[in-house]
Design an enzyme around this catalytic site. Structure first.
Site, short mmCIF file in Angstrom:
data_model
loop_
_atom_site.label_atom_id
_atom_site.label_comp_id
_atom_site.label_asym_id
_atom_site.label_seq_id
_atom_site.Cartn_x
_atom_site.Cartn_y
_atom_site.Cartn_z
N ARG A 102 -32.65 -53.15 -72.26
CA ARG A 102 -31.35 -52.65 -72.74
C ARG A 102 -31.52 -51.84 -74.03
O ARG A 102 -30.68 -51.89 -74.92
CB ARG A 102 -30.36 -53.80 -72.93
CG ARG A 102 -28.96 -53.44 -72.39
CD ARG A 102 -27.98 -54.59 -72.49
NE ARG A 102 -28.18 -55.58 -71.46
CZ ARG A 102 -28.05 -56.90 -71.66
NH1 ARG A 102 -27.73 -57.37 -72.84
NH2 ARG A 102 -28.24 -57.73 -70.66
N ARG A 113 -25.14 -50.46 -76.40
CA ARG A 113 -24.01 -50.40 -77.33
C ARG A 113 -24.37 -50.58 -78.80
O ARG A 113 -23.57 -50.29 -79.68
CB ARG A 113 -22.97 -51.47 -76.94
CG ARG A 113 -22.18 -51.10 -75.70
CD ARG A 113 -21.23 -52.20 -75.30
NE ARG A 113 -21.94 -53.36 -74.75
CZ ARG A 113 -21.35 -54.53 -74.49
NH1 ARG A 113 -20.07 -54.70 -74.77
NH2 ARG A 113 -22.05 -55.51 -73.96
N ARG A 162 -20.91 -42.88 -74.14
CA ARG A 162 -20.17 -43.77 -73.24
C ARG A 162 -18.69 -43.42 -73.24
O ARG A 162 -18.03 -43.38 -72.20
CB ARG A 162 -20.40 -45.22 -73.70
CG ARG A 162 -19.48 -46.27 -73.11
CD ARG A 162 -19.93 -46.70 -71.74
NE ARG A 162 -19.18 -47.87 -71.30
CZ ARG A 162 -17.93 -47.83 -70.87
NH1 ARG A 162 -17.26 -46.70 -70.84
NH2 ARG A 162 -17.32 -48.93 -70.48
N ASP A 181 -27.27 -49.60 -63.42
CA ASP A 181 -26.87 -51.01 -63.38
C ASP A 181 -27.28 -51.62 -62.06
O ASP A 181 -27.36 -50.90 -61.04
CB ASP A 181 -25.35 -51.15 -63.57
CG ASP A 181 -24.95 -52.60 -63.82
OD1 ASP A 181 -25.02 -53.04 -64.99
OD2 ASP A 181 -24.60 -53.31 -62.86
N TYR A 208 -23.37 -61.97 -57.69
CA TYR A 208 -22.19 -61.18 -58.06
C TYR A 208 -21.37 -60.80 -56.84
O TYR A 208 -20.13 -60.80 -56.88
CB TYR A 208 -22.63 -59.90 -58.79
CG TYR A 208 -23.18 -60.16 -60.18
CD1 TYR A 208 -22.33 -60.31 -61.27
CD2 TYR A 208 -24.55 -60.25 -60.39
CE1 TYR A 208 -22.84 -60.55 -62.55
CE2 TYR A 208 -25.07 -60.48 -61.65
CZ TYR A 208 -24.21 -60.63 -62.73
OH TYR A 208 -24.72 -60.88 -63.98
#
Length: 346
Positions: free
Chosen positions: A26, A30, A39, A76, A152
Site C-alpha cells: 500500500r 492515502r 483520488r 484492488d 467478500y
C-alpha cells in the site's frame, strides 16, 4: 539465479543482497497528499482503479519520493468479482459493499466471458507502468487469493468472523467449491494477462488465510494458490510468485512447501528467527515490519527496522511491512525507513 539487473527480481531468484531490495505494501495510498489529490480528481475509488492514466500516476508517486525497488500495480482485489458481474461499490467510511452470493442462482449470474473486456483498463495501466518505471525498478502485478476474494463475495462486505463464508464452505460445500473453481480460473486468467502486459512478478494476497482451520487452510488456501503458481509456471515460465497467507502462523511452513511460491510475505506476528530457519531456507522471505511502527516513527521505528534486517538480511530477502501502510502514516517516517534500509551494511 536471475540475470536481471533489478535487485527485487534478483532477490526473488534467491540472491542475498546488501542492502536488500525494499518496497511497501500500500505504498500508493492515502498517507500521501499527492495520492489524495489524484483520488479526488478520479471520483470514486473504482473510477481510480479503472482510469489507467490516474492509476499509473498514483503508482509512480511513491517511487518519486522514496526510490523503492518495486512498483505494484494500483488496483484492488475486488476488480475480479466486479469483472465477473457481481455488483461492487466502495462506500466512504464503510469500505467495499457487494451484492452477496448466497445461492446457486446468485452464482449462476456470474459470468467469466466479459472479464478481460471489463479489466482492460487495468491491463492498460500495467502496460503504461512497464514503460514509465525506472529501469532498475521491478513491476509487480497482483490479485487476491480465491479464499479471501470469496469472503467478500459471500459476506457482501468485510467481516470479523466470516460466518456466511464459512457457513457456505461447511454447509453448502458443492456450491462453495463451484465458486472457488470459478475464482481460480478468473484469477489465473487475470494474472496471465497482467504478465502479458508487463508485470515481472506476481503477488497473491490471502489476507484472511488465518481465519481457516488447518484442514480448510490446506484445501482452500494452499490448494488454489498452488494451482495458480503451477499455471503461471507452465504458461509464463520465469515469472516469480510471492504468496501472502496473512495470519497463517505455523502453517506458513506448509504453505511454502506445498505451493512452491518463489517468495513468501510474512505478517508481523511471525517470529523472525523462525522465519529465517523454517521459511528462508526454502524461498525468499518478504516482510515484516509492523505498519504501526511506521506511524510511530523515531527510535522505535529505527529499532524495528534493524531487528528485521538483522534477522533476515543474511539470506534471500525483500524488506517490507507485515501488512499495508495505514493512512495516518507521516510521509517523513517512510523517508526515514527508506534511508535506513538503503544504508544497511549488514
Amino acid at each position: 539465479m536471475s540475470s536481471s539487473s533489478k535487485p527485487f527480481l534478483r532477490a526473488l531468484a534467491g540472491e542475498t543482497l546488501t542492502p536488500p531490495p525494499f518496497w511497501l505494501m500500500r505504498q500508493a495510498g492515502r498517507y500521501l497528499p499527492e495520492y489524495r489529490a489524484t483520488r479526488a480528481e478520479a471520483g470514486s475509488f473504482l473510477d481510480l482503479c479503472y482510469n489507467s492514466d490516474l492509476a499509473c500516476e498514483v503508482t509512480l508517486q511513491p517511487l518519486r519520493r522514496y526510490g523503492f525497488d518495486a512498483a505494484i500495480l494500483f488496483s484492488d482485489i475486488l476488480v475480479v468479482p466486479d469483472g465477473l458481474r457481481q455488483q461492487v461499490a466502495f462506500k466512504e467510511g464503510e469500505g467495499p459493499v457487494l451484492t452477496p452470493i448466497r445461492s446457486a442462482e446468485d452464482l449462476n449470474a456470474l459470468d467469466l466471458s466479459g472479464l478481460h473486456d471489463h479489466l482492460a483498463p487495468v491491463y492498460e495501466t500495467v502496460k503504461k507502468l512497464s514503460a514509465a518505471i525506472p529501469k532498475t525498478t521491478a513491476l509487480i502485478g497482483f490479485a487476491g487469493a480465491p479464499w479471501t476474494v470469496a469472503t467478500y463475495m459471500i459476506e457482501g462486505s468485510g467481516s470479523k468472523d466470516f460466518s456466511k463464508a464459512k457457513g457456505m464452505m461447511f454447509g453448502q460445500p458443492e456450491l462453495f467449491a463451484r465458486l472457488m473453481a470459478l475464482l481460480v480460473q478468473a484469477t489465473g486468467d487475470y494474472l496471465i494477462r497482467q504478465i502479458d502486459n508487463g508485470a515481472e512478478a506476481i503477488q497473491i494476497f490471502d489476507t484472511w488465510a488465518g481465519a481457516l482451520p488447518e484442514d480448510m487452510f490446506e484445501k482452500w488456501v494452499i490448494g488454489p494458490t498452488r494451482a495458480l503458481v503451477e499455471r503461471i509456471r507452465a504458461e509464463r515460465p520465469g515469472i516469480p510468485v510471492i504468496g501472502f497467507p496473512r495470519g497463517a502462523g505455523y502453517l506458513y511452513k506448509r504453505y511454502v512447501a506445498e505451493t512452491k511460491v518463489s517468495g513468501v510475505s510474512i505478517d508481523p506476528s511471525v517470529p523472525l528467527d523462525w522465519a529465517a530457519a523454517e521459511l528462508q531456507t526454502k524461498c525468499t522471505v518478504q516482510g515484516n515490519l509492523d505498519p504501526i511502527l511506521l506511524v510511530a516513527g523515531g527510535e522505535a521505528l529505527d529499532a524495528g527496522i534493524d531487528r528485521v534486517l538483522k534477522a533476515l538480511a543474511k539470506g534471500p530477502f525483500i524488506f517490507n511491512l507485515g501488512h499495508g501502510i495505514t493512512p495516518p502514516t507521516p510521509p517523513d517516517n517512510v523517508a526515514r525507513l527508506a534511508e535506513r534500509v538503503k544504508g544497511w551494511k549488514g
